[in-house]
Design a protein around this motif. Structure first.
Motif, PDB file in Angstrom:
ATOM      1  N   PHE A  33       0.762  -1.391   0.026  1.00  0.00           N
ATOM      2  CA  PHE A  33       0.096  -0.181   0.010  1.00  0.00           C
ATOM      3  C   PHE A  33       0.785   1.256   0.011  1.00  0.00           C
ATOM      4  CE2 PHE A  33      -2.962  -3.188   2.020  1.00  0.00           C
ATOM      5  CZ  PHE A  33      -4.195  -2.608   1.392  1.00  0.00           C
ATOM      6  N   LYS A  34       0.365   2.039  -0.571  1.00  0.00           N
ATOM      7  CA  LYS A  34       0.933   3.609  -0.366  1.00  0.00           C
ATOM      8  C   LYS A  34       0.455   3.774   1.148  1.00  0.00           C
ATOM      9  CE  LYS A  34       1.886   5.423  -4.858  1.00  0.00           C
ATOM     10  NZ  LYS A  34       1.076   5.954  -5.966  1.00  0.00           N
ATOM     11  N   ALA A  35       1.389   4.554   2.062  1.00  0.00           N
ATOM     12  CA  ALA A  35       1.138   4.654   3.435  1.00  0.00           C
ATOM     13  C   ALA A  35      -0.047   5.728   3.387  1.00  0.00           C
ATOM     14  CB  ALA A  35       2.360   5.548   3.799  1.00  0.00           C
ATOM     15  N   SER A  36      -0.301   6.740   2.481  1.00  0.00           N
ATOM     16  CA  SER A  36      -1.365   7.624   2.240  1.00  0.00           C
ATOM     17  C   SER A  36      -2.673   6.712   2.428  1.00  0.00           C
ATOM     18  CB  SER A  36      -1.326   8.453   1.286  1.00  0.00           C
ATOM     19  OG  SER A  36      -1.178   7.792   0.050  1.00  0.00           O
ATOM     20  N   VAL A  37      -2.822   5.772   1.604  1.00  0.00           N
ATOM     21  CA  VAL A  37      -4.027   4.947   1.680  1.00  0.00           C
ATOM     22  C   VAL A  37      -4.301   4.463   2.984  1.00  0.00           C
ATOM     23  CG1 VAL A  37      -5.178   2.992   0.612  1.00  0.00           C
ATOM     24  CG2 VAL A  37      -3.560   4.125  -0.628  1.00  0.00           C
ATOM     25  N   LEU A  38      -3.225   3.916   3.486  1.00  0.00           N
ATOM     26  CA  LEU A  38      -3.643   3.403   4.930  1.00  0.00           C
ATOM     27  C   LEU A  38      -4.071   4.477   5.818  1.00  0.00           C
ATOM     28  CD1 LEU A  38      -0.651   0.607   4.859  1.00  0.00           C
ATOM     29  CD2 LEU A  38      -3.215  -0.077   4.823  1.00  0.00           C
TER      30      LEU A  38
END
Ligand code: UD1
Ligand code: CA
Length: 436
Positions: A172-177
């Protein structure tokens, strides 16, 4: 930078064990260590999420690795794989990477190269999947307008027939999480926060999801003891293949057991039903049928059939035959062809150990050492009562019980003189004369 989160906070209920699931071993290494080793191929920022038996798991892992980050899941408030990614405030864990690879602690067959390719994907989220004829237990992947995952326990009969399954490995992109983990809900059959729901939520917010195909055997998940046995079979296949490629000859490879912690150097030969275990190192040696080698080093030697090489042996240029047991034995240029126990001993070049020789190393309280020099001939059925030293060029007569050190050049004999009583046989049998 890439961070890796390894989820290992589950209860492992299906394992039915007092040992935490991720500390169960296959080929002498815990499930979690395999996962950490694979993770270390792609990142130095590794996070472990623990809950059940966390102190035990942390202590064990810290005895093997440095620099890992530990998080304790608040299992009461936020159970489930989504809960594993939450901090106290239900926000996504504090990790520094812009991308986050998520692994499970119960998939020991992970392949480092596959992880690398997955982590290089540019999608907002990549979900590893495989197609399988036995989807039982896995989340099923639905490809409609959006990609979504339905857990087995929440699935309808039609959904259960889907053979595309969630491998439990994601990038995942950290921004998604950060955006979606706090939005997770536990409105499902298991009343848990599912990580898999992030995928649906994220797409609703406009993030893009993509699927990434992996090999089923690399993502094999261990939930039960039957799974553990099967995972070990898979691991053994891959270990045998690896060592055969390096030059080890294996006779009936499917019968050969090798721990992941052993190594082979040069050209070695393993006969059928051999087990090489622990920290053993085998160099240019032939291990014959049914032999076990544990925590020992063998060099330019042949051992077996049916020999038992126990921890602490260093066996060089020696011939060890059938039913010989060695423990903490340093042997160099020795022949011990048959039926011996050689424990806590040092035996030097040119020495022959006859059949049935025993080093009596244990007095019931302590262990004692036997030292045997060069060119010694120890006759069959001799007991060497340790502590004892036999110097170079000694001949020990068969059937002796040796309790004192023997000097160089001696013939040592310790047995009752033979007496032959005439007609003793007939007297013993109470016969008057020879009747046959
Ligand atoms: C999970 C996936 C499923 C996927 C499968 C692949 C979810 C909801 N389901 O199911 O779609 O096909 O993996 O193997 O994610 N864990 C925690 N905290 C928890 C619960 C679990 O850290 O509260 C850890 C476990 O220790 C384990 C991993 O997460 O390492 C997976 O949990 P598990 O219960 O085995 O999930 P599955 O039912 O296999
Ligand atoms: Ca699982």
């Amino acid at each position: 930078m890439l961070s890796v989160v390894i989820m290992a906070a589950g209860f492992g209920t299906r394992m039915k064990s007092t040992t935490p699931k991720v500390l169960h071993t296959i080929c002498n290494k815990s499930l979690l260590e395999y996962v950490i080793d694979a993770a270390r191929k792609v990142s130095t920022d590794i996070h472990l999420v623990l809950f059940n038996e966390h102190a035990k798991i942390k202590d064990y892992i810290e005895s093997k690795y440095e620099g890992l980050n530990f998080h304790i899941q608040n299992h009461e408030k936020t159970p489930g794989t989504g809960g594993a990614l939450m901090d106290k405030n239900k926000n996504f864990l504090n990790v520094s990477g812009k991308k986050v690879l998520i692994l499970s602690g119960d998939t020991p067959l992970l392949d480092g190269d596959e992880l690398l390719r997955l982590s290089q994907s540019n999608s907002d989220m990549s979900i590893a999947y495989f197609k399988t004829s036995t989807p039982f237990g896995y989340g099923r992947i639905k490809q409609e307008q959006n990609i979504s995952i339905v857990e087995e326990k929440d699935a309808t009969t039609e959904e259960r027939a889907i053979t595309l399954v969630n491998a439990g490995l994601y990038c995942f992109k950290a921004s998604v999480l950060k955006a979606c983990v706090p939005l997770l809900k536990d409105d499902n059959a298991q009343k848990e926060f599912y990580l898999t729901d992030v995928i649906k939520l994220a797409q609703e917010k406009g993030f893009k999801a993509s699927l990434f195909e992996v090999k089923e055997e690399n993502l094999y998940g261990v939930n039960t003891k039957a799974n553990l046995a099967y995972a070990q079979d898979l691991m053994l296949k891959s270990l045998r293949k690896k060592w055969m490629e390096v030059g080890v000859i294996m006779n009936m490879p499917e019968t050969i057991y090798i721990d992941s912690t052993v190594s082979f150097v040069g050209e070695c030969k393993l006969d059928s039903f051999v087990a090489i275990k622990g920290s053993s190192v085998i160099k240019n040696s032939h291990i014959k049928q049914n032999t076990i080698v544990l925590d020992s080093t063998l060099e330019d030697s042949d051992v077996g059939p049916s020999a038992n090489i126990r921890p602490g042996c260093l066996i060089k240029s020696s011939h060890i035959g059938n039913f010989v047991e060695c423990k903490n034995a340093k042997l160099s240029g020795v022949k011990a062809g048959h039926l011996s126990y050689l424990g806590d001993c040092e035996i030097d070049e040119g020495t022959n150990i006859g059949a049935g020789v025993i080093t009596c190393n244990y007095d019931g309280i302590r262990k004692h050492k036997t030292v045997i020099g060069k060119n010694v001939f120890v006759g069959s059925d001799t007991q060497l009562v340790a502590p004892i030293t036999i110097a170079d060029n000694v001949l020990v007569a068969a059937g002796s019980t040796i309790t004192k050190d023997v000097k160089a050049g001696c013939l040592s004999i310790s047995r009752i003189k033979q007496t032959d009583i005439e007609n003793g046989f007939f007297k013993f049998k109470e016969l008057k004369s020879k009747t046959f």
